[in-house]
Scaffold this active site. Structure first.
Site, PDB file in Angstrom:
ATOM      1  N   HIS A   1      57.849  34.001  11.187  1.00 42.53           N
ATOM      2  CA  HIS A   1      57.676  33.026  10.108  1.00 42.53           C
ATOM      3  C   HIS A   1      56.963  31.760  10.576  1.00 42.53           C
ATOM      4  O   HIS A   1      57.114  30.702   9.981  1.00 42.53           O
ATOM      5  CB  HIS A   1      59.045  32.661   9.510  1.00 42.53           C
ATOM      6  CG  HIS A   1      59.765  33.830   8.927  1.00 42.53           C
ATOM      7  ND1 HIS A   1      61.128  33.853   8.731  1.00 42.53           N
ATOM      8  CD2 HIS A   1      59.320  35.037   8.493  1.00 42.53           C
ATOM      9  CE1 HIS A   1      61.487  35.013   8.219  1.00 42.53           C
ATOM     10  NE2 HIS A   1      60.410  35.751   8.061  1.00 42.53           N
TER      11      HIS A   1
ATOM     12  N   GLU B   1      52.468  43.371   6.328  1.00 42.74           N
ATOM     13  CA  GLU B   1      52.373  42.683   7.612  1.00 42.74           C
ATOM     14  C   GLU B   1      51.770  43.648   8.629  1.00 42.74           C
ATOM     15  O   GLU B   1      52.208  44.788   8.731  1.00 42.74           O
ATOM     16  CB  GLU B   1      53.752  42.192   8.052  1.00 42.74           C
ATOM     17  CG  GLU B   1      54.383  41.258   7.028  1.00 42.74           C
ATOM     18  CD  GLU B   1      55.812  40.860   7.352  1.00 42.74           C
ATOM     19  OE1 GLU B   1      56.243  41.077   8.514  1.00 42.74           O
ATOM     20  OE2 GLU B   1      56.501  40.341   6.460  1.00 42.74           O
TER      21      GLU B   1
ATOM     22  N   GLU C   1      60.072  47.190   9.298  1.00 37.26           N
ATOM     23  CA  GLU C   1      59.246  46.174   9.950  1.00 37.26           C
ATOM     24  C   GLU C   1      59.756  45.828  11.351  1.00 37.26           C
ATOM     25  O   GLU C   1      60.203  44.713  11.601  1.00 37.26           O
ATOM     26  CB  GLU C   1      59.159  44.918   9.092  1.00 37.26           C
ATOM     27  CG  GLU C   1      60.484  44.377   8.588  1.00 37.26           C
ATOM     28  CD  GLU C   1      60.313  43.061   7.837  1.00 37.26           C
ATOM     29  OE1 GLU C   1      59.552  42.187   8.298  1.00 37.26           O
ATOM     30  OE2 GLU C   1      60.959  42.914   6.780  1.00 37.26           O
TER      31      GLU C   1
END
Length: 400
Positions: A229, A259, A355
């Site tokens: 982040h 992503e 992820e």
């Protein structure tokens, strides 16, 4: 000076979901209220107000609410927003003004009778807000409904899945635009801007009735990839940089994400080795997502792959999470995360990410953060991957 008012300016906006879908959600919450003998719910979070009313507020330091009783649902909004909350709300709306302190709680007292058993969100209500609620409703018993509401949100309807599927398609468009902008010497923010513009324009073209709120891109390069982040900076891409492209379309408060790990021009042998290991974990995780699987068991199996490669200590967070009404500042459905401490069993119509991420510290061979992210819809006998953008060294070393 009036404390409360009604602003029914214009006509109701075209809703995100059908009346049948909204009634389904409200019926589920009201059934819980009946079971727990709750007379009214006061929801205060972005995620639950949006989920049960189709209104996504902009707080700017002011409180917002949604009061649900057995036969009505009413949002509470600030005067600064004018008639927009009423236009968006599936139900009614009452507005509080700034002219007296704590007019929000005056609105609560209008809609909730003191002495009722009232459901609130324990995980969202602050200590100060709780004190003021108890002052406003001294004879009422306050009980938690936040956990139950989260469980309702975890299983998606057909309409929600269609919405998430379309948004995933737009994330792929953002990914392609980001790759288009990547070049040595280009600052991170230019890549992020190019990706975000492409997604917003596609949303505006295909969903002209939807509020275009919060769609964004994180693009990180080099050492900035070490956190998932980390914010966009003005750092310029260098040859051989590890890159992380993260695209987030956000129509109507519904989060989706793409992503990808990429490299600028070239990729060292050490980087390729680590990248391939992370892809191995990613693909194994996709295969493990199916109905009946426990979140913690998926995490344990993927941990074993990292451990075999001596990389378990480099893993940075859980392997995936739920989708729906959430964002980078609201709405996480903690009961549906692919982590060691979550025992939830996957069901059809749950939607989760896969992820995996590892981080190699600066100065070590293959330094940087590696992360791939796909969106999976749990089906009756497996899972459908609705992310189309390619991943891995064969596709994402950007030579241009």
């Amino acid at each position: 000076m009036e404390r409360l008012k009604t602003i029914r300016n214009g006509e109701k906006a075209r809703p995100t979901f059908s009346p049948e879908e909204m009634h389904r959600r409200l019926a589920a919450l009201r059934a819980h209220m009946t079971k727990r003998q709750i007379d009214a719910c006061l929801l205060t979070s972005y995620q639950n107000i949006n989920y049960f009313s189709d209104f996504l507020y902009c707080s700017f330091g002011r409180p917002y609410g949604l009061v649900i009783t057995p036969d009505a649902q009413t949002t509470i909004s600030a005067n600064i927003d004018g008639g927009q909350p009423w236009r968006r709300t599936f139900g009614d709306n009452v507005v509080y003004t700034d002219w007296h302190r704590d007019n929000f709680f005056v609105a609560v007292k209008r809609l909730v009778r003191d002495g009722w058993r009232v459901g609130i969100e324990d995980d969202h209500v602050s200590v100060g807000t709780l004190r003021k609620l108890r002052d406003a409703l001294p004879a009422s018993e306050l009980v938690d409904v936040g956990e139950a509401a989260m469980r309702m949100r975890m299983v998606k309807s057909g309409e929600e899945i269609a919405w998430i599927r379309e948004s995933a398609r737009i994330a792929d468009i953002g990914g392609a635009a980001g790759v288009e902008a990547i070049a040595v010497g280009v600052p991170e923010y230019e890549v992020a801007l190019h990706s975000t513009r492409a997604m917003v324009r596609e949303l505006g073209r295909g969903q002209p009735h939807v509020e275009l709120m919060d769609t964004w891109t994180w693009f990180q390069s080099g050492i900035n990839t070490d956190g998932a982040h980390n914010p966009v900076t003005s750092r310029r891409i260098e040859r051989g940089d590890i890159l992380s492209l993260n695209c987030f379309p956000m129509p109507a408060g519904y989060y989706t994400a793409l992503e990808r790990t990429l490299f600028a021009k070239e990729c060292s042998e050490a980087h390729v080795r680590l990248w391939k290991i992370n892809v191995e974990v990613h693909e194994a995780g996709i295969a493990l997502v199916r109905p009946g699987a426990r979140c913690c068991d998926i995490a344990a199996e993927l941990n074993a792959i990292y451990a075999r490669h001596g990389l378990l200590a480099n893993r940075t967070f859980g392997y995936g999470h739920s989708f729906g009404v959430l964002s980078h500042y609201y709405g996480r459905e903690r009961g549906l995360e692919l982590r060691e401490d979550v025992t939830t069993v996957l069901e059809p119509n749950m939607v989760v990410s896969m992820e995996p991420m590892i981080m190699i510290p600066e100065g070590e061979p293959g330094a940087g953060g590696y992360r791939e992210h796909d969106i999976l819809v749990v089906t009756g006998d497996g899972a459908e991957n609705i992310t189309g953008f390619p991943y891995g060294p064969e596709h994402n070393i950007v030579r241009g």
